[in-house]
Write an enzyme that holds these catalytic residues in place. Structure first.
Site, mmCIF file in Angstrom:
data_model
loop_
_atom_site.group_PDB
_atom_site.id
_atom_site.type_symbol
_atom_site.label_atom_id
_atom_site.label_comp_id
_atom_site.label_asym_id
_atom_site.label_seq_id
_atom_site.Cartn_x
_atom_site.Cartn_y
_atom_site.Cartn_z
ATOM 1 N N ARG A 151 0.836 -1.209 0.000
ATOM 2 C CA ARG A 151 0.000 0.000 0.000
ATOM 3 C C ARG A 151 0.874 1.265 0.000
ATOM 4 O O ARG A 151 0.545 2.256 -0.648
ATOM 5 C CB ARG A 151 -0.957 -0.010 1.204
ATOM 6 N N ARG A 163 9.948 18.626 -8.809
ATOM 7 C CA ARG A 163 11.210 18.357 -9.533
ATOM 8 C C ARG A 163 12.392 19.006 -8.816
ATOM 9 O O ARG A 163 13.524 18.544 -8.924
ATOM 10 C CB ARG A 163 11.125 18.890 -10.970
ATOM 11 N N LYS A 179 -2.484 7.158 1.318
ATOM 12 C CA LYS A 179 -2.125 7.518 2.702
ATOM 13 C C LYS A 179 -1.028 8.573 2.613
ATOM 14 O O LYS A 179 0.157 8.294 2.753
ATOM 15 C CB LYS A 179 -1.652 6.282 3.464
ATOM 16 N N GLU A 219 -16.011 6.770 6.744
ATOM 17 C CA GLU A 219 -15.131 6.106 7.709
ATOM 18 C C GLU A 219 -14.877 7.058 8.870
ATOM 19 O O GLU A 219 -15.458 8.144 8.919
ATOM 20 C CB GLU A 219 -13.810 5.695 7.042
HETATM 21 N N1 PXG Z 1 -9.044 4.999 7.521
HETATM 22 C C1 PXG Z 1 -8.104 5.941 7.634
HETATM 23 C C2 PXG Z 1 -8.404 7.304 7.156
HETATM 24 C C3 PXG Z 1 -6.860 5.636 8.197
HETATM 25 O O1 PXG Z 1 -5.928 6.590 8.280
HETATM 26 C C4 PXG Z 1 -7.634 3.371 8.532
HETATM 27 C C5 PXG Z 1 -8.841 3.743 7.951
HETATM 28 C C6 PXG Z 1 -7.431 1.952 8.919
HETATM 29 O O2 PXG Z 1 -6.546 1.315 8.037
HETATM 30 P P1 PXG Z 1 -5.647 0.079 8.491
HETATM 31 O O3 PXG Z 1 -4.913 -0.317 7.255
HETATM 32 O O4 PXG Z 1 -4.743 0.567 9.578
HETATM 33 O O5 PXG Z 1 -6.557 -0.983 8.954
HETATM 34 C C7 PXG Z 1 -6.624 4.337 8.696
HETATM 35 C C8 PXG Z 1 -5.381 3.971 9.420
HETATM 36 C C9 PXG Z 1 -2.777 6.061 14.036
HETATM 37 C C10 PXG Z 1 -3.052 6.347 12.637
HETATM 38 O O6 PXG Z 1 -1.622 6.264 14.451
HETATM 39 C C11 PXG Z 1 -3.608 5.413 11.777
HETATM 40 C C12 PXG Z 1 -3.860 5.737 10.473
HETATM 41 C C13 PXG Z 1 -3.568 7.012 10.087
HETATM 42 C C14 PXG Z 1 -3.050 7.915 10.950
HETATM 43 C C15 PXG Z 1 -2.769 7.606 12.230
HETATM 44 O O7 PXG Z 1 -3.706 5.696 14.715
HETATM 45 N N2 PXG Z 1 -4.351 4.910 9.456
#
Ligand code: PXG
Length: 291
Positions: free
Chosen positions: A50, A103, A150, A183
């Site tokens: 990812r 760039r 992400k 979400e």
């Molecule tokens: N939605 C969003 C917007 C996310 O940022 C998830 C769902 C869950 O994805 P995963 O792959 O982890 O099952 C995320 C997860 C944290 C943290 O430290 C986690 C995320 C982003 C920023 C901080 O808790 N991502």
């Protein structure tokens, strides 16, 4: 604490990045959050895949291979003697000038891996369940900044988090531009109705969460029917159970949404069954390392 910075494992105090790094100036970069459980890194390959997909989408070439990043993660965990922990990989565009033009960064990408002890929600919350609230800030439009990426620009989620906290809740329910459930700020969402699971499809302003995918495969194995389907707030209010999924939070029961009780306002049976299976999986599946 030791931190991986561009191929070297250095002391935290020496892990410094330029203020001209476009990750700092513009949020121009990508990241992943991963977990290790008792010497096993859970879904490491999926997270690295990812990371590379996010980078590809923003035309950021990661200068080292997937294998090298995996080796970097293990090296950093070992350097910090962590059997259990949270892993953050950050790849930014690197040092450039004050203009947006990527760039100008001349392929100086910065790669950072931080590993630390996980501090997240208290155990109590998993027993009692969480209350969430719909916030005014909607999830980014896929045509603007696709939530599948992400990226280092998490302001969309941070604004929603602030709104939730201002409303006395720990987590925000974010809708998409059509008003459907998308979400939460760092978690995907599931509802249970008539004993079946529902979660918004990944194309509707949601991240394709790795925990979400894991829950879908657990449901398949347990023969719990699961649907990737649009959900309205009303459907969430009248669901029997609701829970959030994410790497950091794992699986969190939700017992109240916008002041409406979900089921009997206690963590549900299906949620608990899935959480139990999930915890088993995290302690047996993963990339193994020894300290
Ligand atoms: N939605 C969003 C917007 C996310 O940022 C998830 C769902 C869950 O994805 P995963 O792959 O982890 O099952 C995320 C997860 C944290 C943290 O430290 C986690 C995320 C982003 C920023 C901080 O808790 N991502």
């Amino acid at each position: 604490m030791k931190v991986y910075l561009n191929g070297k494992v250095v002391d935290k105090k020496d892990a410094k990045v330029s203020v001209f790094d476009h990750g700092y100036l513009y949020g121009d970069g990508v990241f992943e959050g991963i977990r290790a459980y008792n010497g096993l890194v859970f879904k490491l390959k999926e997270h690295i895949d990812r990371l590379f997909e996010s980078a590809h989408s923003i035309v950021l070439s990661i200068p080292i291979s997937k294998k090298e990043i995996i080796a970097g993660v293990i090296k950093t965990l070992k350097a910090n003697k962590l059997k259990d922990g949270y892993i953050r990989i950050v790849v930014s565009r690197g040092e450039g000038d004050l203009g947006l033009d990527p760039r100008k960064c001349k392929g100086n990408q910065t790669i950072v891996i931080i590993t630390d002890k996980i501090v997240f929600y208290p155990r109590e919350l998993y027993k009692k369940g969480m209350e969430i609230v719909t916030v005014p800030t909607i999830r980014n439009l896929p045509e603007a900044l696709n939530p599948q990426i992400k990226s280092l620009n998490y302001l969309n989620n941070i604004l929603a988090k602030i709104e939730a906290i201002n409303s006395g809740c720990q987590e925000a329910l974010m809708l998409d531009h059509l008003g459907y459930v998308a979400e939460c700020t760092g978690d995907n969402i599931f509802a249970v109705k008539n004993g079946e699971l529902y979660t918004p499809p990944q194309c509707m302003g949601t991240l394709r969460g790795i925990t979400r995918d894991t829950v879908l495969s657990i449901a398949k194995r347990l023969k719990i029917p699961a649907h990737e389907h649009v959900i309205t707030r009303h459907e969430l209010y009248i669901s029997e159970e609701c829970f959030l999924t994410g790497t950091a939070a794992e699986i969190v029961p939700v017992v109240k949404v916008d002041g409406r009780k979900i089921g009997d306002a206690r963590p549900g049976k299906i949620t608990e069954r899935i959480l139990k299976e999930f915890r088993k999986l995290t302690h047996k599946d993963g990339v193994e390392y020894s300290l």
